[in-house]
Design a protein around this motif. Structure first.
Motif, PDB file in Angstrom:
ATOM      1  N   THR A   3       0.545  -1.422  -0.160  1.00 20.57           N
ATOM      2  CA  THR A   3       0.055  -0.134  -0.118  1.00 20.57           C
ATOM      3  C   THR A   3       0.925   1.434   0.131  1.00 20.57           C
ATOM      4  O   THR A   3       0.583   1.988   0.122  1.00 20.57           O
ATOM      5  N   LEU A 117      -6.097   1.629   4.690  1.00 18.46           N
ATOM      6  CA  LEU A 117      -6.357   0.732   3.461  1.00 18.46           C
ATOM      7  C   LEU A 117      -6.097  -0.460   3.151  1.00 18.46           C
ATOM      8  O   LEU A 117      -7.646  -1.376   2.860  1.00 18.46           O
ATOM      9  N   GLN A 118      -5.501  -1.266   4.106  1.00 22.83           N
ATOM     10  CA  GLN A 118      -4.823  -3.263   3.473  1.00 22.83           C
ATOM     11  C   GLN A 118      -6.951  -3.327   3.634  1.00 22.83           C
ATOM     12  O   GLN A 118      -7.231  -3.757   3.547  1.00 22.83           O
ATOM     13  N   THR A 120      -9.806  -2.357   4.219  1.00 27.22           N
ATOM     14  CA  THR A 120     -10.801  -2.241   3.106  1.00 27.22           C
ATOM     15  C   THR A 120     -10.645  -3.122   2.131  1.00 27.22           C
ATOM     16  O   THR A 120     -11.730  -3.450   2.092  1.00 27.22           O
ATOM     17  N   VAL A 121      -9.569  -2.390   1.673  1.00 25.29           N
ATOM     18  CA  VAL A 121      -9.266  -3.335   0.123  1.00 25.29           C
ATOM     19  C   VAL A 121      -9.482  -5.143   0.221  1.00 25.29           C
ATOM     20  O   VAL A 121      -9.949  -5.715  -0.480  1.00 25.29           O
ATOM     21  N   ASP A 122      -9.000  -5.672   1.696  1.00 25.63           N
ATOM     22  CA  ASP A 122      -9.214  -7.116   2.000  1.00 25.63           C
ATOM     23  C   ASP A 122     -10.526  -7.634   1.934  1.00 25.63           C
ATOM     24  O   ASP A 122     -10.583  -8.881   1.196  1.00 25.63           O
ATOM     25  N   GLU A 125     -12.007  -6.572  -1.831  1.00 22.68           N
ATOM     26  CA  GLU A 125     -11.963  -7.912  -2.169  1.00 22.68           C
ATOM     27  C   GLU A 125     -12.551  -9.559  -2.318  1.00 22.68           C
ATOM     28  O   GLU A 125     -12.962  -9.896  -3.880  1.00 22.68           O
ATOM     29  N   MET A 133      -8.019  -3.910  -7.163  1.00 20.76           N
ATOM     30  CA  MET A 133      -7.950  -2.690  -6.045  1.00 20.76           C
ATOM     31  C   MET A 133      -6.779  -2.507  -6.250  1.00 20.76           C
ATOM     32  O   MET A 133      -5.006  -2.775  -6.374  1.00 20.76           O
ATOM     33  N   PRO A 135      -4.776   0.049  -3.849  1.00 23.41           N
ATOM     34  CA  PRO A 135      -4.727   1.688  -2.500  1.00 23.41           C
ATOM     35  C   PRO A 135      -3.634   2.525  -2.718  1.00 23.41           C
ATOM     36  O   PRO A 135      -2.373   1.927  -3.505  1.00 23.41           O
TER      37      PRO A 135
END
Ligand code: AVJ
Length: 321
Positions: A3, A117-118, A120-122, A125, A133, A135
Motif C-alpha cells: 500500500t 486501506l489494507q 478495506t481492500v481485503d 476483494e 484493487m 490502494p
C-alpha cells in the motif's frame, strides 16, 4: 499487497509537522485543532457509533438516497469506470456503489492510513474479485499519481461521500475539488455527498446527541494528543459543544475549558481561560447553488442532484468542463 506505506523517516517528519501544526493552532486567538486528529482507532469507532445515532441524519440519509437512485447513478457514470475514492469510511457506501456500477474496472481508495486501506481492500476483494484493487496511501489534499489499471477503463469517477467536503473551509474545499478535477482526468466525473442547509435545531441536535457519543468523540481528540503528542490535557477540564453558525452555514464543534488552566504539549505550554474554547471541526452545510458555484470554480458542472424527500442531504454527479 503493497500500500506504499511510508518509511520510518518520513513518518517522523510528519510527526514533527503535525506537532508544529498543533502548536500553531493553539497559538491562535481562537484556538483550533484539525479534525484529522479525531480518527485514531477509538475515534473511528466512535464515529461509526455516531452514524447510528437517531439524531445524526447524514449517514442514514445518504445511504437511503443511494439505495433509491443507484441504478440511475450507475447510468450517469457509464460502463467500465475506474473508481477513485477520496478517503475511506465504513465501506458500506463503497460496497453499494461498486455493486451497482456496470463492470467497474478498478477501485483506487486514497487514504493517509496504510492499515485502514489494507483492511478495506481485503474486505472488498472478497465481494468484488473482478475489480482490481489499487490502494494509494497518501494525503489526498495534494495531487498524486493514479495507478493505471491492467484492464482498459472508460473513464475515472472520483467518489467523495459523507459530506467530508464540509470539513474544509470554502477556499480549501475549492482547492480540494481542483485536485479531484485533476485526478478525474479527461472525460472523468465526480460523485460527491454534500450535506445541505436546514433548520438549526435539527443541525445542533445532530452534533449534540442526547447519549453523549459526539461529546466523547470530541474529547477523544485530547486523549489522542495526550497519548501521541506528549500532551497533558485533563479530559475532566473540558466539555463538548456544537453550535450552528447561521451566517457562515456551518456547525462548529468546540471543546470548552471548564476553568483557567495550562496544558503542555511537547515542549510548549498553553494557557486557557475559563469558557475559552478550542475549535475542533467545521462542518459546512451548503445550498445547491452555493455548491454548484464552488464546483464551477474547480472546473466541474453539476449535471444531476439526488436528494431525500426532506431535502436534507444530496448526492451530486458532476462532469469536468
Ligand atoms: C465525517 C465530516 C462528515 O461533519 O458530520 C460527525 C464528522 N463530527 N459528528 C460531519 C462529525 C461530529 C462528520 N463528517
Amino acid at each position: 499487497m503493497d500500500t506504499g506505506s511510508e518509511s520510518g523517516a518520513s513518518q517522523e517528519s510528519s510527526y514533527a509537522r503535525d506537532l508544529e501544526e498543533i502548536h500553531a493552532g493553539l497559538s491562535l486567538a481562537q484556538k483550533k485543532l484539525s479534525p484529522k486528529y479525531f480518527y485514531d482507532e477509538r475515534g473511528s469507532q466512535l464515529f461509526e457509533a455516531i452514524c447510528d445515532l437517531p439524531e445524526y441524519y447524514p449517514t442514514r440519509t445518504e445511504i437511503g438516497i443511494m439505495r433509491k437512485y443507484l441504478p440511475e447513478m450507475a447510468r450517469y457514470i457509464g460502463p467500465r469506470p475506474n473508481v477513485i475514492e477520496f478517503g475511506i469510511g465504513s465501506g458500506l457506501k463503497t460496497k453499494l456503489l461498486l455493486g451497482a456500477l456496470d463492470q467497474a474496472v478498478a477501485f483506487v481508495p486514497v487514504d493517509i492510513s496504510p492499515e485502514h486501506l489494507q483492511n478495506t481492500v481485503d474486505e472488498l476483494e472478497r465481494d468484488y474479485p473482478d475489480i482490481e484493487m489499487m490502494p494509494v496511501a497518501t494525503d489526498f489534499t495534494h495531487p498524486f499519481p493514479v495507478p493505471e489499471p491492467s484492464a482498459q477503463s472508460e473513464r475515472n469517477v472520483v467518489y467523495f461521500p459523507g459530506s467530508t467536503i464540509g470539513n474544509f473551509e470554502p477556499d480549501a474545499a475549492v482547492e480540494l475539488l481542483r485536485v479531484m478535477h485533476r485526478e478525474a482526468d479527461k472525460g472523468g466525473c465526480l460523485l460527491i455527498g454534500v450535506d445541505l442547509q436546514k433548520d438549526s435545531n435539527t443541525l445542533e441536535q445532530a452534533y449534540n446527541d442526547s447519549s453523549g457519543i459526539t461529546a466523547e468523540f470530541n474529547l477523544n481528540m485530547l486523549r489522542r494528543l495526550n497519548a501521541e503528542f506528549d500532551a497533558d490535557f485533563d479530559l475532566e477540564g473540558f466539555r463538548h459543544d456544537a453550535v450552528y453558525n447561521t451566517v457562515d452555514g456551518r456547525i462548529e464543534m468546540h471543546l470548552v475549558s471548564l476553568r483557567d488552566q495550562q496544558v503542555n504539549i511537547g515542549n510548549r505550554r498553553f494557557t486557557l481561560n475559563r469558557d475559552e474554547t478550542i475549535c475542533t471541526e467545521y462542518s459546512y452545510k451548503y445550498t445547491l447553488p452555493q455548491f454548484a458555484d464552488m464546483a464551477a470554480q474547480a472546473g466541474f458542472t453539476v449535471k444531476k442532484v439526488w436528494t431525500d424527500s426532506k431535502g436534507w442531504f444530496s448526492l451530486q454527479y458532476c462532469e469536468r468542463d
